[in-house]
Design a protein around this motif. Structure first.
Motif, PDB file in Angstrom:
ATOM      1  N   ASP A  90       0.799  -1.274  -0.082  1.00 56.87           N
ATOM      2  CA  ASP A  90       0.083   0.021   0.085  1.00 56.87           C
ATOM      3  C   ASP A  90       1.026   1.024  -0.041  1.00 56.87           C
ATOM      4  O   ASP A  90       1.923   1.194   0.750  1.00 56.87           O
ATOM      5  CB  ASP A  90      -0.993   0.091   1.407  1.00 56.87           C
ATOM      6  N   GLU A  93      -2.502   5.446   0.706  1.00 50.69           N
ATOM      7  CA  GLU A  93      -3.943   4.942   1.087  1.00 50.69           C
ATOM      8  C   GLU A  93      -4.720   5.036  -0.315  1.00 50.69           C
ATOM      9  O   GLU A  93      -5.882   5.325  -0.247  1.00 50.69           O
ATOM     10  CB  GLU A  93      -4.591   5.614   2.091  1.00 50.69           C
ATOM     11  N   LYS A  96      -2.022   0.155  -4.573  1.00 48.72           N
ATOM     12  CA  LYS A  96      -0.810  -0.930  -4.292  1.00 48.72           C
ATOM     13  C   LYS A  96       0.221  -0.715  -5.676  1.00 48.72           C
ATOM     14  O   LYS A  96      -0.194  -0.248  -6.373  1.00 48.72           O
ATOM     15  CB  LYS A  96      -1.380  -2.147  -4.423  1.00 48.72           C
ATOM     16  N   LYS A 150     -10.780  -2.456  -3.082  1.00 50.04           N
ATOM     17  CA  LYS A 150      -9.868  -2.087  -2.016  1.00 50.04           C
ATOM     18  C   LYS A 150      -9.868  -3.162  -1.145  1.00 50.04           C
ATOM     19  O   LYS A 150      -8.888  -3.663  -0.257  1.00 50.04           O
ATOM     20  CB  LYS A 150     -10.176  -0.714  -1.250  1.00 50.04           C
ATOM     21  N   SER A 155      -4.962  -5.695   2.877  1.00 48.14           N
ATOM     22  CA  SER A 155      -4.210  -4.526   3.329  1.00 48.14           C
ATOM     23  C   SER A 155      -2.769  -5.014   3.622  1.00 48.14           C
ATOM     24  O   SER A 155      -2.664  -6.319   3.629  1.00 48.14           O
ATOM     25  CB  SER A 155      -4.697  -4.055   4.747  1.00 48.14           C
TER      26      SER A 155
END
Length: 165
Positions: A90, A93, A96, A150, A155
């Motif tokens: 990441d 924010e 990727k 997302k 994450s």
């Protein structure tokens, strides 16, 4: 030196022997620059229609449509040699990002990304956008169905495999 001069003289002498014209039955018209460009653009479109970009992240698979530019064509050619797995992290924010371990031609333009864009950054990094950002980028593809992108990307660090479908 004398031998080189003799060869050069003979070549120049022979080039002046003919009229420089071909017989009428062997003359082939040369396409204009515009015709050549249109023909190569048509061939590029055919290649892009034949295959889609497939991105696999864990259990999720995304399909994307290649952009119409030399960079996307070069990326397609690279993937035709085999799938590429990229470790991506990441960043900011909204994306990727990971290294391609090779450099592609850049066709940067100032764009605002959308949560579906697959972007070439600085020629050797690939990014998948799940947010927006405005910068000079090269768009490689757009994910066809970015719903829940997302969350599906997850994450932290991921492994994304890029291949042709």
């Amino acid at each position: 030196m004398v031998r080189l001069f003799g060869i050069l003289f003979a070549a120049l002498s022979l080039s002046g022997c003919g009229t420089g014209e071909l017989p009428a039955d062997t003359v082939t018209p040369t396409p204009s620059v515009e015709e050549s460009y249109n023909e190569s653009a048509d061939q590029g479109e055919d290649n892009q229609e034949e295959s889609a970009l497939k991105i696999t992240v864990g259990e999720h698979t995304f399909y994307a449509t290649f952009a119409e530019n030399p960079s996307a064509n070069e990326f397609q050619e690279l993937l035709a040699q085999g799938a590429i797995t990229v470790e991506m992290q990441d960043y900011g924010e909204f994306e990727k990002v990971g290294s391609l371990d090779t450099e592609l031609t850049r066709t940067d333009e100032r764009i605002t990304t959308e949560p579906e864009d697959v972007i070439l950054y600085q020629g050797d990094q690939i990014t998948i956008y799940y947010g927006t950002n405005t910068w000079n980028f090269t768009r490689l593809a757009k994910i066809d169905d970015p719903e829940g992108l997302k969350e599906k990307l997850g994450s932290g660090t991921i492994q994304a495999t890029f291949s042709l479908e």
